[in-house]
Structures are given as structure tokens and as C-alpha cells.
Design an enzyme around this catalytic site. Structure first.
Site, PDB file in Angstrom:
ATOM      1  N   HIS A  53      17.140  26.942  28.695  1.00 12.49           N
ATOM      2  CA  HIS A  53      17.850  26.391  29.682  1.00 12.49           C
ATOM      3  C   HIS A  53      17.205  25.856  30.936  1.00 12.49           C
ATOM      4  O   HIS A  53      16.960  26.410  31.756  1.00 12.49           O
ATOM      5  CB  HIS A  53      18.865  27.295  30.189  1.00 12.49           C
ATOM      6  CG  HIS A  53      19.758  28.112  28.916  1.00 12.49           C
ATOM      7  ND1 HIS A  53      19.444  29.136  28.516  1.00 12.49           N
ATOM      8  CD2 HIS A  53      20.243  27.426  27.944  1.00 12.49           C
ATOM      9  CE1 HIS A  53      20.107  29.453  27.506  1.00 12.49           C
ATOM     10  NE2 HIS A  53      20.996  28.543  26.986  1.00 12.49           N
ATOM     11  N   PHE A 237      30.324  39.252  27.442  1.00 18.44           N
ATOM     12  CA  PHE A 237      31.068  38.599  28.431  1.00 18.44           C
ATOM     13  C   PHE A 237      32.347  38.153  27.850  1.00 18.44           C
ATOM     14  O   PHE A 237      32.288  36.895  27.207  1.00 18.44           O
ATOM     15  CB  PHE A 237      30.235  37.580  29.209  1.00 18.44           C
ATOM     16  CG  PHE A 237      28.758  38.177  29.465  1.00 18.44           C
ATOM     17  CD1 PHE A 237      28.728  39.454  30.078  1.00 18.44           C
ATOM     18  CD2 PHE A 237      27.878  37.652  29.143  1.00 18.44           C
ATOM     19  CE1 PHE A 237      27.468  39.972  30.259  1.00 18.44           C
ATOM     20  CE2 PHE A 237      26.564  37.962  29.279  1.00 18.44           C
ATOM     21  CZ  PHE A 237      26.161  39.189  29.611  1.00 18.44           C
ATOM     22  N   ASP A 239      34.962  35.844  27.459  1.00 17.42           N
ATOM     23  CA  ASP A 239      35.454  34.583  27.968  1.00 17.42           C
ATOM     24  C   ASP A 239      36.466  33.869  26.931  1.00 17.42           C
ATOM     25  O   ASP A 239      37.040  34.644  26.171  1.00 17.42           O
ATOM     26  CB  ASP A 239      34.329  33.867  28.675  1.00 17.42           C
ATOM     27  CG  ASP A 239      33.502  33.524  27.081  1.00 17.42           C
ATOM     28  OD1 ASP A 239      33.681  33.618  26.041  1.00 17.42           O
ATOM     29  OD2 ASP A 239      32.407  32.602  27.275  1.00 17.42           O
ATOM     30  N   ASP A 313      25.661  37.790  23.190  1.00 15.33           N
ATOM     31  CA  ASP A 313      26.506  36.815  23.774  1.00 15.33           C
ATOM     32  C   ASP A 313      25.899  35.604  24.269  1.00 15.33           C
ATOM     33  O   ASP A 313      26.471  34.511  23.925  1.00 15.33           O
ATOM     34  CB  ASP A 313      27.077  37.602  25.126  1.00 15.33           C
ATOM     35  CG  ASP A 313      28.085  36.747  25.884  1.00 15.33           C
ATOM     36  OD1 ASP A 313      27.478  35.823  26.415  1.00 15.33           O
ATOM     37  OD2 ASP A 313      29.166  37.075  25.900  1.00 15.33           O
ATOM     38  N   TYR A 314      24.687  35.550  24.709  1.00 17.36           N
ATOM     39  CA  TYR A 314      23.953  34.284  25.128  1.00 17.36           C
ATOM     40  C   TYR A 314      23.580  33.512  23.956  1.00 17.36           C
ATOM     41  O   TYR A 314      24.046  32.158  23.937  1.00 17.36           O
ATOM     42  CB  TYR A 314      22.369  34.535  25.781  1.00 17.36           C
ATOM     43  CG  TYR A 314      22.420  35.365  27.037  1.00 17.36           C
ATOM     44  CD1 TYR A 314      23.450  34.793  27.969  1.00 17.36           C
ATOM     45  CD2 TYR A 314      21.485  35.874  27.565  1.00 17.36           C
ATOM     46  CE1 TYR A 314      23.725  35.568  29.271  1.00 17.36           C
ATOM     47  CE2 TYR A 314      21.263  36.559  28.596  1.00 17.36           C
ATOM     48  CZ  TYR A 314      22.328  36.069  29.693  1.00 17.36           C
ATOM     49  OH  TYR A 314      22.292  36.618  30.879  1.00 17.36           O
TER      50      TYR A 314
END
Length: 340
Positions: A53, A237, A239, A313-314
Site C-alpha cells: 500500500h 474489524f 465494517d 481482515d487485511y
């Protein structure tokens, strides 16, 4: 009311009592096998946070730590009403949307000499100044600008009052303990208190607080102040992108009633029963996937101890972004709130 259930406990309780969201065992196994095959790639490695990233800070210093704090304080509600008409921010010749539009805006501001990651600046920032920092290069502005102003100023004032103006000092107080840092964040910064009530129990998701701890871990490559011995205690996380990916991949499914609502674009409120079920079941689904990954590692005698719910998650978040068109038949659940 009973004591608060932390994210993993909350996810288990919600999944056991959910009426409209269901975890699919075969899908869990399938996703676990897919991830197990990627166990030694950068996509499931702590260094991937930086290597994969370009907008994330690359230097392990105090300035980067404060960049992470500001970004995660503002890390909520980027979905657009229409995929063809959304907030876009240009940085170094490239247009960015969603969460990356925020990162691009922060980097653009810093390049222009605006000290947006300095607590003494953002504690006193005006609405006009924040509009300038987050100004869109499309006709669609970044959502919830007044809420972003409120939480940013609040966080800045807490940093100045309690942590001498730097999130590094908050990290130091955690003594390399991820759960201690999580609680320091939740107790001191009100906008991170992502809690609600489900079937009489108080449950916590702590999406932004957990991702803040995880991002510090990623930035510092699990070294020095980022060496959290209990990092695996964090959940995914919760979302709106990860649930979409889990349903698309067959690890979760929705009732017809819920799917109809999602396809109609119904706007949920934070704390609505079905919204809580989506988030809670996503947490527990990832825990079951992790359990299966560990089983596969034991069976094949090739356990990768680095894999945890954060890295899963990532990976799935990036997967959802990269397969957005493929997943168009699985709508996200729409909520406008400061928690995610």
C-alpha cells in the site's frame, strides 16, 4: 446489564443468536483453504501493510505514528450512493476512492505544508480548514464532514491534555500489550467507543480502535513499541466490506428478508438488530476460519504463526476492493456513522 462482551466474545454470542445472518461451515473451510495456500505470501505477512500500500507511511517514526492516529480517527463511512459517482482525491497523478481517498488527502495536505497530523493543529482545526484538507476532485464531497471535524478536534484535545500531543506516548503506556492499548484508546477517545446492546447484552466491536492498534503493529513491523505479544487477541474489524466478501465467498449467508433490504438500499442505523448480526457474525466467521487454518497447519506440519485475524481482515478487505465488480450481486449494508 451484564458486563461488556469484547469483540471476539461478542461475535460468538451474536452468531449463536442471529436470526438473519448465518455462518456456513463449508464456506468457512473453503476460505480457510484459500488463505492457507497464501500463508507465506506478502498478502498474509505483517510487512504487507507497507509493501502492498503505497499511500501508507513507510518510515517507522513518530510522525508516521501520528499519521496513523489521524487517519484511523477519520476512518469511517466512505461508501458512495453510486459507484460511478463518488468522492475521488488525486494524489501524485492518481485518483483514489474510499478509505484510500482519505490517505491521499492526508498525504496531499502534508506535502502542501498543512500540519494535519500535529495535535496542536487538528485540535483547533476549523470546518473550512478540514473541508480544504479533504476537498474532493470529483463533484461528490467526503461524507460526514461535520462529524469528522468533531471527532478530530476531540481527539486532538485529548492528545494534548493527556499524551503531550503525540499518540506515541499513548503507545508507550501500553507496555507492548495490544489489549492494554485498545483499552487506553477506548477509554480516552470517545469516538472509538463502538458499543451497542444485542439481546440484553452490551457488546463491543471496536472496529476503529482495533484497526488503530493493528496499523501501529503493521507500521512498526511488530518491532519496538509495535511488538505486541498478544496481537492475535484482536478480532477482525467489523465494517461493511468484509461481510460482503464473506457472503460472496460462501462463508456467510443472509436471510431473504435481509438480502431484499440490502438490494433495496435500506439505510440501517448503527445498533439495528440486523446490522449488529452482520457485524457480529463476520467477527465469529473469521475466528472459525482462523481455527480451520490452524487445523490445516497442524495436519500438514507447516504452521505459519504470523497468520492472525488482522492479516485475514487485511487480505479480505483488499480482496473486496479488487473484486468489487465481481461482488456487485452482494450489496453492502449501508450505515452512516462514525464507527465504520
Amino acid at each position: 446489564m451484564e458486563s461488556l462482551l469484547l469483540p471476539k466474545e461478542a461475535g460468538k454470542f451474536i452468531a449463536e443468536n442471529s436470526k438473519d445472518v448465518f455462518i456456513v461451515d463449508e464456506g468457512v473451510k473453503k476460505v480457510a483453504e484459500m488463505l492457507f495456500e497464501k500463508r507465506n505470501t506478502k498478502e498474509l505477512d505483517p510487512t504487507g501493510w507497507k509493501l502492498l500500500h503505497e499511500l501508507n507511511p513507510q518510515m517507522m517514526n513518530e510522525e508516521s505514528i501520528n499519521w496513523v492516529f489521524v487517519t484511523d480517527t477519520l476512518n469511517f463511512s466512505f461508501w458512495s450512493e453510486n459507484d460511478d459517482n463518488k468522492c475521488l482525491i488525486k494524489y501524485k497523478g492518481k485518483l483514489h476512492s474510499g478509505f484510500w481517498s482519505l490517505c491521499a488527502a492526508i498525504n496531499r495536505a502534508l506535502d502542501e505544508g498543512i500540519p494535519i497530523t500535529s495535535a496542536s493543529y487538528f485540535a483547533n482545526i476549523t470546518l473550512e480548514q478540514l473541508r480544504n484538507v479533504l476537498s474532493s476532485d470529483s463533484d461528490i464531497p467526503m461524507p460526514l464532514i461535520e462529524e469528522r471535524l468533531r471527532v478530530l478536534k476531540e481527539a486532538g484535545n485529548v492528545l494534548l491534555k493527556k499524551f503531550d500531543g503525540s499518540f506515541l506516548n499513548c503507545i508507550k503506556k501500553s507496555e507492548n500489550n495490544a489489549q492494554k492499548l485498545l483499552m487506553l484508546v477506548v477509554e480516552n477517545f470517545p469516538s472509538y467507543r463502538d458499543e451497542t446492546v444485542f439481546q440484553g447484552k452490551k457488546v463491543a466491536f471496536y472496529k476503529r480502535a482495533q484497526i488503530l492498534v493493528a496499523d501501529i503493529w503493521g507500521l512498526l513491523e511488530g518491532k519496538g513499541y509495535g511488538l505486541f505479544h498478544d496481537i492475535a487477541s484482536l478480532s477482525m474489524f467489523a465494517d461493511y466490506r468484509i461481510p460482503q466478501a464473506l457472503v460472496y465467498l460462501g462463508a456467510m449467508k443472509y436471510s431473504q428478508e435481509l438480502m431484499d433490504k440490502l438490494k433495496q438500499g435500506v439505510l440501517f442505523q448503527s445498533g439495528d438488530c440486523q446490522e449488529v448480526e452482520i457485524r457480529g457474525c463476520s467477527i465469529w466467521c473469521i475466528e472459525l476460519i482462523m481455527h480451520r487454518i490452524r487445523e490445516l497447519g497442524a495436519q500438514k506440519n507447516c504452521v505459519n504463526k504470523e497468520i492472525n485475524s488482522i492479516l485475514v481482515d487485511y487480505y479480505l478487505w483488499d480482496y473486496a476492493k479488487n473484486h468489487r465488480k465481481d461482488m456487485a450481486n452482494v450489496p453492502i449494508h449501508r450505515v452512516r456513522c462514525i464507527y465504520y
